[in-house]
Design a protein around this motif. Structure first.
Motif, PDB file in Angstrom:
ATOM      1  N   ALA A  31       0.842  -1.203   0.000  1.00 17.31           N
ATOM      2  CA  ALA A  31       0.000   0.000   0.000  1.00 17.31           C
ATOM      3  C   ALA A  31       0.874   1.249   0.000  1.00 17.31           C
ATOM      4  N   SER A  32       0.412   2.327  -0.626  1.00 11.54           N
ATOM      5  CA  SER A  32       1.199   3.562  -0.680  1.00 11.54           C
ATOM      6  C   SER A  32       0.290   4.780  -0.790  1.00 11.54           C
ATOM      7  N   TRP A  33       0.881   5.908  -0.432  1.00 17.83           N
ATOM      8  CA  TRP A  33       0.174   7.199  -0.455  1.00 17.83           C
ATOM      9  C   TRP A  33      -0.373   7.459  -1.860  1.00 17.83           C
ATOM     10  N   ASN A  34      -1.711   7.601  -1.960  1.00 14.45           N
ATOM     11  CA  ASN A  34      -2.362   7.839  -3.262  1.00 14.45           C
ATOM     12  C   ASN A  34      -1.922   6.834  -4.326  1.00 14.45           C
ATOM     13  N   ASN A  35      -1.544   5.654  -3.873  1.00 13.62           N
ATOM     14  CA  ASN A  35      -1.083   4.592  -4.782  1.00 13.62           C
ATOM     15  C   ASN A  35       0.090   5.040  -5.641  1.00 13.62           C
ATOM     16  N   MET A  36       0.962   5.884  -5.086  1.00 11.54           N
ATOM     17  CA  MET A  36       2.105   6.397  -5.848  1.00 11.54           C
ATOM     18  C   MET A  36       3.105   5.298  -6.208  1.00 11.54           C
ATOM     19  N   GLN A  37       3.261   4.289  -5.315  1.00 11.03           N
ATOM     20  CA  GLN A  37       4.227   3.220  -5.575  1.00 11.03           C
ATOM     21  C   GLN A  37       5.593   3.808  -5.953  1.00 11.03           C
ATOM     22  N   SER A  38       6.055   4.730  -5.116  1.00  8.69           N
ATOM     23  CA  SER A  38       7.204   5.550  -5.510  1.00  8.69           C
ATOM     24  C   SER A  38       8.559   4.919  -5.220  1.00  8.69           C
ATOM     25  N   TRP A  39       8.561   3.696  -4.684  1.00  8.95           N
ATOM     26  CA  TRP A  39       9.838   3.031  -4.435  1.00  8.95           C
ATOM     27  C   TRP A  39      10.526   2.677  -5.747  1.00  8.95           C
ATOM     28  N   GLY A  40      11.831   2.682  -5.712  1.00  9.61           N
ATOM     29  CA  GLY A  40      12.644   2.225  -6.844  1.00  9.61           C
ATOM     30  C   GLY A  40      13.639   1.204  -6.341  1.00  9.61           C
ATOM     31  N   VAL A  41      14.008   0.260  -7.188  1.00  9.24           N
ATOM     32  CA  VAL A  41      14.893  -0.825  -6.778  1.00  9.24           C
ATOM     33  C   VAL A  41      15.983  -1.030  -7.817  1.00  9.24           C
ATOM     34  N   HIS A  42      17.244  -0.940  -7.401  1.00  5.93           N
ATOM     35  CA  HIS A  42      18.379  -1.370  -8.222  1.00  5.93           C
ATOM     36  C   HIS A  42      18.853  -2.695  -7.628  1.00  5.93           C
ATOM     37  N   LEU A  43      18.681  -3.768  -8.349  1.00  5.11           N
ATOM     38  CA  LEU A  43      18.901  -5.110  -7.815  1.00  5.11           C
ATOM     39  C   LEU A  43      20.084  -5.765  -8.509  1.00  5.11           C
TER      40      LEU A  43
END
Length: 215
Positions: A31-43
């Motif tokens: 779940a995220s604020w306003n469904n922003m899904q603002s995480w980023g991942v360098h894997l």
């Protein structure tokens, strides 16, 4: 959630890509604020991990200046200082570092920057323009990533220490300044025989953090 712990010693065996994709797919439901899904991942995997491990550990060993994108705690006081000390001394006792052994402390701290020999690193970033709630959303993502990993037999540890070298990580991965380094997640299969994995932190009873309001 009860089975998950902060793993500080990993086996070199890589995690199959199919398993990693399961972790990523499920964590994306966070779940995220306003469904922003603002995480980023360098894997990282394979040579990507080894190149990053070598570069960051060598950089940290130079005593380079630290700079975080997201400020660390202003102070540890009261119960928070007690919990921090209990966690630290629990680890040091497990690996045979005596209190006051500054060389031993430094040696264990340096293990952060080789990712405890993990075969994979996920560097987590948030969107600077979205403010603190982007970092809050990333916290949810990080927790879910590690819980899902544990459900699949994959150990992990969230490493705020990596954020101390934000400038270096930006340069290494070409991450723009609009993204802030939150932390790294080292993950892989645990070395169950390593003493660093022999201790566990405890958790406060929920009564210590919950205020019931019934009227």
């Amino acid at each position: 959630m009860s089975e998950r712990y902060s793993c500080r010693a990993f086996l070199p065996q890589p995690v199959p890509e199919e398993t990693i994709r399961k972790i990523l797919t499920t964590a994306q439901k966070t779940a995220s604020w306003n469904n922003m899904q603002s995480w980023g991942v360098h894997l990282t995997s394979g040579e990507g991990t080894e190149r990053f491990r070598k570069a960051l550990s060598e950089h940290a060993a130079t005593g380079a200046e630290h700079r975080r994108d997201i400020p660390g705690p202003r102070e540890y006081a009261g119960v928070y200082l007690e919990r921090r000390r209990a966690c630290g001394f629990g680890l040091y006792n497990a690996v045979g570092v005596e209190r006051g052994d500054k060389v031993g402390y430094a040696r264990q701290t340096a293990r952060n920057f080789v990712f405890f020999d993990a075969p994979h690193i996920a560097v987590i970033t948030c969107e600077e323009a979205l403010g603190p709630y982007s970092a809050v959303d990333c916290g949810g993502y990080i927790a879910n990533f590690m819980t899902v990993a544990a459900s699949l037999g994959v150990a992990s540890i969230a490493q705020g220490a990596l954020g101390e070298y934000a400038d270096f990580i930006h340069d290494h991965f070409g991450i723009p300044d609009t993204r802030q380094i939150v932390c790294g997640i080292s993950f892989g299969y645990p070395d169950r025989d390593h003493p660093a994995n022999s201790f566990r932190t405890d958790r406060a009873d929920h009564s210590e953090v919950v205020t019931w309001v019934n009227e």
